[in-house]
Design an enzyme around this catalytic site. Structure first.
Site, PDB file in Angstrom:
ATOM      1  N   ILE A 129       0.848  -1.194   0.000  1.00  0.00           N
ATOM      2  CA  ILE A 129       0.000   0.000   0.000  1.00  0.00           C
ATOM      3  C   ILE A 129       0.884   1.245   0.000  1.00  0.00           C
ATOM      4  O   ILE A 129       1.707   1.430   0.899  1.00  0.00           O
ATOM      5  CB  ILE A 129      -0.927   0.038   1.233  1.00  0.00           C
ATOM      6  CG1 ILE A 129      -1.718  -1.270   1.378  1.00  0.00           C
ATOM      7  CG2 ILE A 129      -1.867   1.222   1.153  1.00  0.00           C
ATOM      8  CD1 ILE A 129      -2.610  -1.314   2.623  1.00  0.00           C
ATOM      9  N   ASP A 130       0.693   2.093  -1.002  1.00  0.00           N
ATOM     10  CA  ASP A 130       1.399   3.379  -1.084  1.00  0.00           C
ATOM     11  C   ASP A 130       0.442   4.491  -0.676  1.00  0.00           C
ATOM     12  O   ASP A 130      -0.667   4.587  -1.220  1.00  0.00           O
ATOM     13  CB  ASP A 130       1.908   3.632  -2.509  1.00  0.00           C
ATOM     14  CG  ASP A 130       2.926   2.584  -2.958  1.00  0.00           C
ATOM     15  OD1 ASP A 130       3.609   2.007  -2.080  1.00  0.00           O
ATOM     16  OD2 ASP A 130       3.039   2.342  -4.173  1.00  0.00           O
TER      17      ASP A 130
END
Length: 253
Positions: A129-130
């Site tokens: 997850i960015d």
């Protein structure tokens, strides 16, 4: 072996090793194979390679180079980038990698996470997850190397990845990436407290104190290091290295 995993996270663009700042302006670091040899000598416990442009450029992972990395490397390996289907992921695992890091395709086809987890086991699947703050300070999730924003809260998305079968979450702060200013501890804690799987904090490490803080206050189960392990110091030249393990253990005690 350290109680808390401290993992060099190495960015690739194709067959070259690079390092970004806030997901932009990649600087060339060197040859991945030579870098692996140095980490072998340093007896690092684990390595992560991310081809940061593979999804954006709509291309396959650099399989031949990854095979060379696996042949050379003495420690467990994880890989992410361009894993668009089960066959590509299966090929990576057959090369000798132990974990698959899935970011963009986790959003585009969440059932891929479930399929991979069912076949290889949840321990082999890392949901990536960015996250970046907007001008109001709200956390927003991005895919496609930080280009495309998705319409889902970071905690909700982390829970969905866990439910789909991800055995770990790699949580990267885009705002902190390459800055040496410390991890986003609040973000890490928010996600770590919401899921039961390990959360790997990534983005911003610049000192042993930063590592200690995100583990003790952010509840991270592991941390990734980027700039700290490819540069001498902030603003200085390339030097592949790893923190002194005795000092690291002391900081995490």
């Amino acid at each position: 072996m350290l109680k808390t995993r401290v993992i060099p996270c190495l960015q690739l663009i194709g067959e070259g090793l690079v390092k970004t700042i806030k997901f932009k302006n990649p600087s060339y670091i060197g040859d991945p194979i030579n870098t692996v040899r140095i980490f072998n000598e340093l007896e690092v416990d684990e390595l992560c390679f991310l081809d940061i442009r593979a999804s954006q450029e709509n291309r396959q992972p650099p399989f031949e180079m990854l095979q060379q990395i696996a042949n050379e490397c003495f420690m467990p390996l994880s890989y992410g980038g361009g894993l668009k289907d089960f066959e590509a992921a299966k090929r990576i695992m057959s090369i000798g990698f132990e974990k698959l890091v899935i970011n963009t395709q986790a959003w585009r086809q969440t059932d891929l996470i479930t399929k991979l987890s069912g076949h290889f086991g949840a321990q082999a699947v890392v949901g990536s997850i960015d996250v970046k703050k907007n001008f109001l300070g709200k956390y927003q999730v991005y895919i496609n190397d930080g280009v495309d924003k998705i319409d889902m809260d970071v905690v909700t998305w982390a829970k969905k990845l866990e439910s789909a079968g991800a055995g770990e979450i790699l949580l990267t702060s885009m705002d902190k990436d390459g800055t040496w200013s410390g991890f986003d501890v609040d973000l890490t804690k928010k996600v770590a407290d919401a899921v039961t799987v390990p959360v790997i904090a990534n983005g911003g490490a610049g000192s042993l104190a930063h590592i200690s803080e995100v583990v003790k206050k952010g509840n991270a189960s592991a941390v990734c290091l980027g700039s700290m392990v490819v540069y001498q110091q902030k603003g200085m030249g390339v030097l592949v290295n790893f923190p002194d393990k005795i000092k690291l253990a002391s900081a995490l005690a």
